[in-house]
Motif scaffolding. Structure first.
Motif, mmCIF file in Angstrom:
data_model
loop_
_atom_site.group_PDB
_atom_site.id
_atom_site.type_symbol
_atom_site.label_atom_id
_atom_site.label_comp_id
_atom_site.label_asym_id
_atom_site.label_seq_id
_atom_site.Cartn_x
_atom_site.Cartn_y
_atom_site.Cartn_z
ATOM 1 N N VAL A 162 8.118 -4.428 -1.857
ATOM 2 C CA VAL A 162 7.915 -3.008 -1.606
ATOM 3 C C VAL A 162 8.705 -2.598 -0.366
ATOM 4 O O VAL A 162 8.957 -3.410 0.522
ATOM 5 C CB VAL A 162 6.423 -2.635 -1.421
ATOM 6 C CG1 VAL A 162 5.569 -3.135 -2.560
ATOM 7 C CG2 VAL A 162 5.867 -3.128 -0.115
ATOM 8 N N THR A 163 9.100 -1.329 -0.351
ATOM 9 C CA THR A 163 9.735 -0.757 0.835
ATOM 10 C C THR A 163 8.811 0.324 1.387
ATOM 11 O O THR A 163 8.324 1.177 0.627
ATOM 12 C CB THR A 163 11.098 -0.141 0.481
ATOM 13 O OG1 THR A 163 11.924 -1.158 -0.077
ATOM 14 C CG2 THR A 163 11.784 0.437 1.705
ATOM 15 N N LEU B 37 13.481 -1.695 -11.665
ATOM 16 C CA LEU B 37 12.704 -0.457 -11.743
ATOM 17 C C LEU B 37 12.152 -0.159 -10.354
ATOM 18 O O LEU B 37 11.668 -1.061 -9.669
ATOM 19 C CB LEU B 37 11.536 -0.675 -12.718
ATOM 20 C CG LEU B 37 10.441 0.391 -12.748
ATOM 21 C CD1 LEU B 37 10.981 1.704 -13.314
ATOM 22 C CD2 LEU B 37 9.245 -0.107 -13.579
ATOM 23 N N ARG B 38 12.267 1.104 -9.951
ATOM 24 C CA ARG B 38 11.715 1.496 -8.642
ATOM 25 C C ARG B 38 10.792 2.695 -8.835
ATOM 26 O O ARG B 38 11.191 3.699 -9.445
ATOM 27 C CB ARG B 38 12.847 1.854 -7.664
ATOM 28 C CG ARG B 38 13.636 0.640 -7.198
ATOM 29 C CD ARG B 38 14.785 1.027 -6.290
ATOM 30 N NE ARG B 38 15.814 1.798 -6.980
ATOM 31 C CZ ARG B 38 16.755 1.258 -7.759
ATOM 32 N NH1 ARG B 38 16.819 -0.043 -7.936
ATOM 33 N NH2 ARG B 38 17.643 2.025 -8.365
ATOM 34 N N LEU C 247 4.007 8.531 4.930
ATOM 35 C CA LEU C 247 4.504 7.196 4.594
ATOM 36 C C LEU C 247 5.022 7.207 3.159
ATOM 37 O O LEU C 247 4.339 7.668 2.245
ATOM 38 C CB LEU C 247 3.357 6.174 4.730
ATOM 39 C CG LEU C 247 3.692 4.730 4.399
ATOM 40 C CD1 LEU C 247 4.759 4.180 5.341
ATOM 41 C CD2 LEU C 247 2.428 3.856 4.496
ATOM 42 N N ALA C 248 6.240 6.718 2.984
ATOM 43 C CA ALA C 248 6.810 6.601 1.636
ATOM 44 C C ALA C 248 6.744 5.141 1.213
ATOM 45 O O ALA C 248 6.996 4.242 2.017
ATOM 46 C CB ALA C 248 8.258 7.079 1.641
ATOM 47 N N LEU C 249 6.395 4.941 -0.052
ATOM 48 C CA LEU C 249 6.259 3.584 -0.593
ATOM 49 C C LEU C 249 7.121 3.480 -1.845
ATOM 50 O O LEU C 249 7.040 4.338 -2.724
ATOM 51 C CB LEU C 249 4.788 3.342 -0.965
ATOM 52 C CG LEU C 249 4.474 2.126 -1.833
ATOM 53 C CD1 LEU C 249 4.525 0.854 -0.993
ATOM 54 C CD2 LEU C 249 3.087 2.257 -2.462
ATOM 55 N N THR C 250 7.940 2.469 -1.908
ATOM 56 C CA THR C 250 8.685 2.204 -3.144
ATOM 57 C C THR C 250 8.296 0.817 -3.631
ATOM 58 O O THR C 250 8.367 -0.159 -2.873
ATOM 59 C CB THR C 250 10.206 2.247 -2.900
ATOM 60 O OG1 THR C 250 10.540 3.514 -2.329
ATOM 61 C CG2 THR C 250 10.981 2.058 -4.183
ATOM 62 N N LEU C 251 7.867 0.751 -4.886
ATOM 63 C CA LEU C 251 7.577 -0.548 -5.502
ATOM 64 C C LEU C 251 8.807 -0.962 -6.299
ATOM 65 O O LEU C 251 9.302 -0.186 -7.119
ATOM 66 C CB LEU C 251 6.384 -0.447 -6.453
ATOM 67 C CG LEU C 251 5.047 0.014 -5.872
ATOM 68 C CD1 LEU C 251 3.984 0.023 -6.967
ATOM 69 C CD2 LEU C 251 4.590 -0.908 -4.757
ATOM 70 N N HIS C 252 9.305 -2.159 -6.049
ATOM 71 C CA HIS C 252 10.486 -2.661 -6.763
ATOM 72 C C HIS C 252 10.054 -3.727 -7.770
ATOM 73 O O HIS C 252 9.278 -4.624 -7.419
ATOM 74 C CB HIS C 252 11.471 -3.341 -5.805
ATOM 75 C CG HIS C 252 11.910 -2.489 -4.649
ATOM 76 N ND1 HIS C 252 13.165 -1.936 -4.576
ATOM 77 C CD2 HIS C 252 11.274 -2.120 -3.515
ATOM 78 C CE1 HIS C 252 13.277 -1.262 -3.443
ATOM 79 N NE2 HIS C 252 12.142 -1.361 -2.782
ATOM 80 N N GLU D 214 13.191 5.503 -10.694
ATOM 81 C CA GLU D 214 14.536 5.298 -11.216
ATOM 82 C C GLU D 214 14.669 3.847 -11.658
ATOM 83 O O GLU D 214 13.897 2.984 -11.219
ATOM 84 C CB GLU D 214 15.637 5.679 -10.232
ATOM 85 C CG GLU D 214 15.727 4.909 -8.955
ATOM 86 C CD GLU D 214 15.146 5.671 -7.759
ATOM 87 O OE1 GLU D 214 15.156 5.088 -6.667
ATOM 88 O OE2 GLU D 214 14.655 6.802 -7.927
ATOM 89 N N ALA D 215 15.619 3.617 -12.520
ATOM 90 C CA ALA D 215 15.831 2.246 -13.001
ATOM 91 C C ALA D 215 17.306 2.030 -13.236
ATOM 92 O O ALA D 215 18.029 2.948 -13.628
ATOM 93 C CB ALA D 215 15.065 2.019 -14.293
#
Ligand code: DGJ
Length: 703
Positions: free
Chosen positions: A135-136, A105-106, A116-121, A99-100
Motif C-alpha cells: 500500500v502507498t 491493479l491500483r 490521508l490518501a491510500l492506494t492498495l496495489h 486504474e489497472a
C-alpha cells in the motif's frame, strides 16, 4: 490478467492456475471475494450477489471479510492500519477510483479527516500465481501550514483472507543463530499467532513466510496458501483464526503498533511487498511456484549460474594475510573453485573482533600492497575475487568511531550495548550513508573486486537518534538506507555480485533476495544439521541463492561431528556449492576427491540452480533426498545419516519424469524406465552411517 465487473466495482486477477477477486460495497467497503482456483467474472459477480447472514449482536459485519482492515469503526480483528493525528485515531475511507495496467491493479481511497490518501496495489505478473500486495500512504495536504503530520502507528502491507475450513494448519520457519529456518507445522487453534522480529533485521528466529493448509496437504498433494514478506528490518505477521473457520493474516514492517513514521504534508510512504500464493499440488508445488517466481522476477540475473566459491573463514578466522590467502587460492583453483573470497580480518586493525570494524582500508601489515596484488593473483589463477564487508557496523575501537561517536545508534545518556564488541551505525542518517558510499565505492575502484559478502552481525538494541524530531523512523529508514546503498552500488558496479549474510541466515527475505545474488544460509556448516536448515529454506527460496560450504571434519565450529567428505559435499551440493575448509590440511587424496565432487557439481549445477525442486523425503534419521528436474535431465541427492537394523533404505520414488521414457544414469551407466523410477523408485544402494550420493539422469531421446 485483470478484469473488471460489477459496474466497475469488482475486480478479478487471474494467474496461470489461480484467481483473486474483490469488490466494493455501496458504502465503499472493500471486501474480499475469492482466492483459489481460477474463476470467471460471472462467478465473482455471483459470489458478490450472495446474501450474507446478518451479523448478530457483538459481531462485526466486516471482520474477516475486508481486504485492508483498519483501526476504527465496527471492527474487532487486528487492523492492518493504525493512524494518529491531533489525538484522533482510526480512518474512514471514501473510494477515489482505480486504474489497472496489464499486471497491476491500483485502488485509491481517501480519509477526509486526516487528509490521508491510500492506494492498495495488487500485482500479478504474467505466467505467475503470486499476488504481490503493498500500500502507498500519502499525506494529501501539500503545504505544511495546511495540515498536521500524520503518525503511522502501524501500516501493514496487506491482509490475506482465507476461506472457512474445518480446521487450519500453519507452517512456518523458526530457529536461532546456527539453527535457522527449521520447519514447524501445527494446527492453528482459535485466536492469533504472531511471528516476527524485534531486532531491526529479519532475524534468525523466523523467516517472514507462512503456509496454511486445511491439515490435509502433503508434499505433493492438496491445497496450500502461502504468504511472504519482502522486508529486512523488524516485522510482524499475525495469523488470526476466526470463529467462522476462516483465517486472516496481516503482515508488514515494524514489530509493534507504536509508530513507524511521521507523514508530513506532501509525504508518501510505500510499504514493503507482502506476496501471497494459492496452489494445489501440496507444499512441493507451492515451493516450486515461489522458486520460479523469484528466479524469474526477483533475483537479479537468476539465469546466470553462481560460481563455486572458496572462503577461509572457518579455517583461518581473523588470522588473515596475503601469503596465506595466496596459498589457499592456489589450492582452491586446483580444485576447480571459481570465486575466491577473503572474509573478515583484511582491513584496519581487525586482527580480532574488538577493533577496526568501520575502517575499510586494507591492513598494511597483512596486505602491504593493498588488495590488488592478491586480487590479480586470484584472477591469474582463473577465479573471481571477493571480499567481506560489514558496512552497517563499527567497533568502538576504530578510527571511524573515534571520529564520529554520534553516528552509532544510541539514546542520549544511556549505555551503548555492545554485542560482539560492536555498535550499529545509523544508516537513516544522510552523512553516514554518504560516508559508506564513498568507502565502498573506493574499495571497488581500488582493487578488481568481483564480489562483496555483506554481513550484519548484531541486532539493534539502542535504536535512538538524538536530535531527530521522530527518532522511531530509524527502524524503517535504516533498512531503506541499506537498500539505497545496495541499489546504488549495483548500479555503479554492475559486474560486482553480492552475498547477503547476517551471522548466517539472519537477513533472509524477499527484499534481500531482490538485491543480492546469493545468501549465506547459516553459520552452521555441519552437513547433517544443514539438511534440516536447507529443507526449511527451500520452502520459500530456491537453491539458486542458498549458499552452502564444505568445511573440515570434525566440525569444530558447531558440534565436533566427524563426517566423510562425500557426505559433506553432497549436503552442500543442494545449493550454491562452496568450500570453507583449511585446504592446507587436506590430504592429497581428499583434495583429489574434492576436485571430483566439484566436477560433478558443475555437471548438475544447471539442474540444482535452475530446475524444479522435489523434496522426496524430509530430513530425519532415515534416508532423505531431494530431486531437481530441468528439461530432459534430473539430479537426485540422497543422504543416509544412519542406517538402522541393517535394513536397505527405501527406494526413492522420483517425480517430474515421463513414465514412458527411459533414463540413463550418466555417472554409473545403465538405464531406468521412467515408470519404474516413479512407481517402484530408485534404489540408492546407500548403507552405513553418513552415506550420500548423487544420481544424474538424462532422458534417452528419439526412442
Ligand atoms: C558471520 C558470518 O556468517 C561468517 O561467515 C563470517 O563472515 C563472520 N561473520 C565474520 O565475522
Amino acid at each position: 490478467m485483470i478484469e473488471v465487473g460489477g459496474n466497475g466495482r469488482l475486480w478479478l486477477l487471474s494467474g496461470v492456475r489461480s484467481g483473486y477477486a474483490l469488490r466494493l460495497t455501496e458504502d465503499d467497503e472493500l471486501l474480499h471475494l475469492h482466492w483459489g482456483p481460477r474463476i470467471t467474472v460471472e462467478d465473482a459477480q455471483a459470489l458478490a450477489a450472495e446474501k450474507i447472514p446478518a451479523a448478530r449482536g457483538f459481531e462485526s459485519p466486516l471482520d474477516g471479510r475486508e481486504e485492508y482492515p483498519v483501526e476504527g469503526g465496527p471492527r474487532f480483528t487486528r487492523p492492518a492500519l493504525s493512524v494518529r493525528a491531533d489525538g484522533v485515531r482510526g480512518t474512514e475511507w471514501a473510494f477515489g477510483g482505480w486504474e489497472a495496467d496489464p499486471e497491476e491493479l491500483r485502488l485509491r481511497f481517501h480519509d477526509r479527516l486526516h487528509h490521508l490518501a491510500l492506494t492498495l496495489h495488487y500485482r500479478m505478473r504474467a505466467g505467475s500465481d503470486v499476488v504481490e500486495r503493498r500500500v502507498t500512504l500519502t499525506h494529501a495536504r501539500t503545504r505544511a501550514r495546511d495540515g498536521v503530520p500524520l503518525e503511522l502507528l502501524r501500516a501493514d502491507s496487506a491482509a490475506w483472507s482465507l476461506p472457512a475450513r474445518d480446521g487450519w494448519r500453519l507452517s512456518h520457519l523458526h530457529g536461532r543463530w546456527g539453527a535457522e529456518s527449521r520447519l514447524v507445522r501445527a494446527a492453528l487453534t482459535p485466536g492469533e499467532q504472531l511471528i516476527g522480529s524485534r531486532r531491526g533485521h529479519t532475524g534468525h528466529a523466523h523467516l517472514p513466510w507462512i503456509a496454511l493448509d486445511a491439515g490435509d496437504a502433503g508434499e505433493e498433494s492438496g491445497e496450500v496458501y502461502g504468504c511472504a514478506l519482502g522486508w529486512s528490518g523488524s516485522w510482524r505477521i499475525a495469523v488470526q483464526s476466526l470463529p467462522d473457520g476462516s483465517v486472516q493474516a496481516v503482515g508488514g514492517a515494524g514489530h509493534d503498533d507504536s509508530g513507524l513514521l511521521l507523514l508530513a504534508p506532501g509525504d508518501s510512504w510505500t510499504t514493503p511487498v507482502f506476496a501471497g500464493l494459492w496452489t494445489e499440488g501440496g507444499f512441493g508445488a507451492a515451493s516450486r511456484a515461489w522458486h520460479a517466481w523469484q528466479r524469474r522476477h526477483i533475483i537479479p540475473a537468476a539465469e546466470r549460474h553462481r560460481p563455486v566459491l572458496y572462503n577461509s573463514w572457518e579455517a583461518t578466522g581473523f588470522r588473515v594475510d596475503e601469503r596465506q590467502q595466496r596459498e589457499l587460492a592456489v589450492k582452491a583453483a586446483a580444485l576447480g573453485v571459481e570465486l575466491f573470497v577473503v572474509d573478515d580480518g583484511w582491513f584496519g586493525a581487525r586482527t580480532h573482533d574488538a577493533a577496526g570494524l568501520g575502517d575499510w582500508t586494507p591492513n598494511p601489515d597483512r596486505f602491504p600492497g593493498g588488495l590488488r596484488p592478491l586480487a590479480d593473483e586470484v584472477h591469474r589463477l582463473g577465479m573471481e575475487f571477493g571480499v567481506w564487508v560489514e558496512p552497517e557496523m563499527v567497533n568502538p575501537d576504530s578510527d571511524l568511531y573515534r571520529a564520529h561517536p554520534d553516528w552509532a545508534q544510541h539514546h542520549e545518556g544511556r549505555r551503548r550495548t555492545e554485542f560482539r564488541n560492536q555498535l550499529v551505525l545509523n544508516l537513516a542518517r544522510d552523512d553516514v550513508r554518504a560516508h559508506l558510499w564513498e568507502r565502498l565505492d573506493s574499495l571497488l575502484r581500488g582493487a578488481p573486486v568481483d564480489y562483496l559478502k555483506w554481513d550484519f552481525n548484531r541486532s539493534f538494541t539502542d535504536a535512538g537518534w538524538p536530535g531527530d524530531p521522530y527518532p522511531r523512523r530509524l527502524w524503517t529508514a535504516h533498512v531503506e538506507g541499506v537498500y539505497g546503498l545496495l541499489d546504488r552500488l549495483r548500479a555503479a558496479h554492475p559486474h560486482v555480485a553480492v552475498e547477503a549474510c547476517s551471522g548466517g541466515g539472519g537477513r533472509v527475505d524477499l527484499a534481500m533476495a531482490a538485491r543480492t545474488d546469493q545468501m549465506w544460509t547459516s553459520d552452521n556448516t555441519d552437513p547433517v544439521d544443514r539438511l534440516a536448515i536447507q529443507h526449511g529454506f527451500s520452502q520459500l527460496h530456491p537453491a539458486r541463492i542458498m549458499a552452502a560450504w564444505v568445511t573440515d571434519s570434525p566440525n569444530e565450529q558447531m558440534n565436533g561431528r566427524f563426517s566423510p567428505l562425500g557426505f559433506r559435499f553432497v549436503s552442500a551440493m543442494a545449493g550454491v556449492l562452496g568450500v570453507g575448509g583449511d585446504l592446507t590440511r587436506w590430504s592429497a587424496a581428499e583434495l583429489d576427491e574434492a576436485r571430483r565432487w566439484i566436477e560433478r557439481y558443475k555437471r548438475i549445477r544447471p539442474l540444482v540452480q535452475g530446475g524444479d525442486l522435489y523434496r522426496l523425503r524430509p530430513p530425519g534419521d532415515g534416508l532423505t533426498a531431494v530431486q531437481y528436474v530441468r528439461g530432459d535431465e534430473s539430479a537426485v541427492l540422497a543422504w543416509l545419516p544412519a542406517q538402522r537394523y541393517g535394513e536397505e533404505p527405501p527406494p526413492l520414488r522420483l517425480c517430474g519424469l515421463d513414465p514412458a521414457a527411459r533414463y540413463t544414469d550418466l555417472d554409473r551407466g545403465g538405464t531406468h524406465r521412467g515408470a519404474v523410477l516413479t512407481h517402484r523408485g530408485l534404489r540408492t544402494g546407500l548403507s552405513g552411517d553418513l552415506a550420500a550420493d548423487v544420481f544424474h539422469l538424462r532422458r534417452i531421446t528419439g526412442e
